[in-house]
Design a protein around this motif. Sequence first.
Motif, PDB file in Angstrom:
ATOM      1  N   THR A  90      -2.068  -6.030  -6.899  1.00 24.76           N
ATOM      2  CA  THR A  90      -3.283  -5.223  -6.949  1.00 24.76           C
ATOM      3  C   THR A  90      -4.528  -6.098  -6.908  1.00 24.76           C
ATOM      4  O   THR A  90      -4.524  -7.233  -7.371  1.00 24.76           O
ATOM      5  N   SER A  91      -5.576  -5.549  -6.355  1.00 25.70           N
ATOM      6  CA  SER A  91      -6.875  -6.206  -6.414  1.00 25.70           C
ATOM      7  C   SER A  91      -7.647  -5.560  -7.561  1.00 25.70           C
ATOM      8  O   SER A  91      -7.558  -4.349  -7.779  1.00 25.70           O
ATOM      9  N   CYS A 133      -5.093  -0.881  -4.436  1.00 25.15           N
ATOM     10  CA  CYS A 133      -4.217  -1.445  -3.409  1.00 25.15           C
ATOM     11  C   CYS A 133      -5.066  -2.239  -2.410  1.00 25.15           C
ATOM     12  O   CYS A 133      -6.060  -1.715  -1.905  1.00 25.15           O
ATOM     13  N   PRO A 134      -4.693  -3.479  -2.118  1.00 25.73           N
ATOM     14  CA  PRO A 134      -5.488  -4.245  -1.155  1.00 25.73           C
ATOM     15  C   PRO A 134      -5.320  -3.743   0.282  1.00 25.73           C
ATOM     16  O   PRO A 134      -6.167  -4.019   1.124  1.00 25.73           O
ATOM     17  N   ASN A 135      -4.249  -2.978   0.568  1.00 27.21           N
ATOM     18  CA  ASN A 135      -4.021  -2.471   1.921  1.00 27.21           C
ATOM     19  C   ASN A 135      -4.843  -1.218   2.218  1.00 27.21           C
ATOM     20  O   ASN A 135      -5.573  -1.153   3.199  1.00 27.21           O
ATOM     21  N   ARG A 137      -6.799   0.532  -0.226  1.00 25.11           N
ATOM     22  CA  ARG A 137      -7.910   0.689  -1.187  1.00 25.11           C
ATOM     23  C   ARG A 137      -7.740   1.888  -2.119  1.00 25.11           C
ATOM     24  O   ARG A 137      -8.705   2.367  -2.705  1.00 25.11           O
TER      25      ARG A 137
END
Length: 146
Positions: A90-91, A133-135, A137
């Motif tokens: 996770t970001s 989620c970094p993919n 968002r």
Amino acid sequence: MAAPPPYPGSDKQAGIAPPPPGYGVPPPAGYQPMYGQPTAGYQPAYQQQPMVAGQSSVTVLTQPGIMVSQQYREVPVRTKCPACHAEVLTSTSFETGTFAWVIALVLCLFGLWLGCCLIPFCVDGCKDVVHSCPNCRHTIGKFNRM
């Protein structure tokens, strides 16, 4: 360099101490292993019913579901995104939450209202942490400090 002398009472050939007394002794007569062969009072969880001609039998065994709750803290965590179903790290981002406002109010009450009360809004340690989620968002979780 010479080998060290053997310990007293040890095997002189290998230089290893003998096992302690009672090591390798068979278990007592009434000992029942925890797992393995069932004991005398064992009852199976289900009983097999006799088959009747023309009738099919289906046995359904269910296990209780295990819910694993993810702990979201200050650091990124590895999890599965519920939106894009990807395994991600996770970001994290910080946003002002209740804890920052409470600290600012306490600082004002102690007379630090000339700008020092704004410090909690600049320190990440006083803010809430949002995991996304970094993919895609998508917001996955949030860590509230209060």
